[in-house]
Design a protein around this motif. Sequence first.
Motif, PDB file in Angstrom:
ATOM      1  N   ILE A 125     129.686 -31.566  78.114  1.00  0.00           N
ATOM      2  CA  ILE A 125     129.266 -30.487  77.212  1.00  0.00           C
ATOM      3  C   ILE A 125     128.585 -29.335  77.949  1.00  0.00           C
ATOM      4  N   LYS A 126     127.925 -29.629  79.063  1.00  0.00           N
ATOM      5  CA  LYS A 126     127.179 -28.577  79.767  1.00  0.00           C
ATOM      6  C   LYS A 126     127.788 -28.220  81.122  1.00  0.00           C
ATOM      7  N   VAL A 127     128.026 -29.217  81.961  1.00  0.00           N
ATOM      8  CA  VAL A 127     128.463 -28.934  83.332  1.00  0.00           C
ATOM      9  C   VAL A 127     129.871 -28.346  83.366  1.00  0.00           C
ATOM     10  N   ILE A 128     130.807 -28.942  82.636  1.00  0.00           N
ATOM     11  CA  ILE A 128     132.175 -28.407  82.630  1.00  0.00           C
ATOM     12  C   ILE A 128     132.230 -26.988  82.065  1.00  0.00           C
ATOM     13  N   PRO A 129     131.590 -26.701  80.917  1.00  0.00           N
ATOM     14  CA  PRO A 129     131.558 -25.305  80.451  1.00  0.00           C
ATOM     15  C   PRO A 129     130.927 -24.344  81.455  1.00  0.00           C
ATOM     16  N   VAL A 130     129.860 -24.781  82.134  1.00  0.00           N
ATOM     17  CA  VAL A 130     129.246 -23.929  83.161  1.00  0.00           C
ATOM     18  C   VAL A 130     130.251 -23.638  84.269  1.00  0.00           C
TER      19      VAL A 130
END
Length: 320
Positions: A208-213
């Motif tokens: 949810i956080k690392v891939i979108p970043v």
Amino acid sequence: MRRFNNTFRHSNGFVLVGFSEWPKLEMVLFAAISIFYIMTLLGNSAIIILSRLDPRLHTPMYFFLANLSFLDLCYTTSTVPQMLVNIQSHWRNISYIGCIAQLFIFLGLGSTECVLLSVMAFDRYVAICQPLHYTVIMHSRLCQQLAAVAWVTGFSNSLVQTVLTFLLPRCGQYQVENFFCEVPAMLQLSCVDTWINEVEMYAAVVVIKVIPVGLILFSYINIVRAVVRIQSSEGRKKAFNTCGSHLLVVIMFYGSAISGYAYMAPKSNSAKLKGKLLALFYGLITPMLNPLIYTLRNKDVKGAVKKLLGREQEQGWNMA
């Protein structure tokens, strides 16, 4: 401590400790949070109304921005009113069902915002790197599908984490060390080993956080390359202004949200306070600042505001 024991009760529910250990700070926070919450409601509502009323804002960028504003309205409303009531009344209870609902909604909206910000970065990437094909690529159906993916992904993650969190036995533990129900605070109440939940939570952070970043960074690396190749300084300035607002929102939201994991299991009162203030920042301050960031540097939104105000003023004169 006597005040804490006398005013906190629980009956098949939980107690939201919040900032009760700092009663003087609570009074300051009550006034500040009330003002910030009103500004959040007004600012994000204005973005939604303008994007609907002004034809110039009927573009993919403002479609996603309206989604973000609606999300931020719900995001803050899921926690702030309850917090204000708790501070004012000193009654910190939340029902079991209410805690489940709050955790599910807050986490779902937060997860959705993570994905939505990466979708907005993709929109800016197409606008700057593929300007001649922008309207063909970012057609209305694709925009709706991308928005739907963000919402479904966010609430699917929230559903899994909420179920796993509330399946844990708590053995009489009911004091939640925050001003709202969230996964890290609820895990601290468990009386069994929570390593499976923690592994699942960190896996969710990656998705949810690392891939979108990573997707945002990829988009902006290509945007910078495209902007550097623009010959006119005016064109480069316009491109950077268009992306600067979104990038600032990304930095604030992801920075505060990821930093909050450093205080997931605080040992000292100082660490507890820092963790709660960080949660307050990404749960209220960032949604309040988003409309200001997007409007202060955006000529289209400023023009829409002036047009709307001018129309209302003209109607007032006609009625007079």
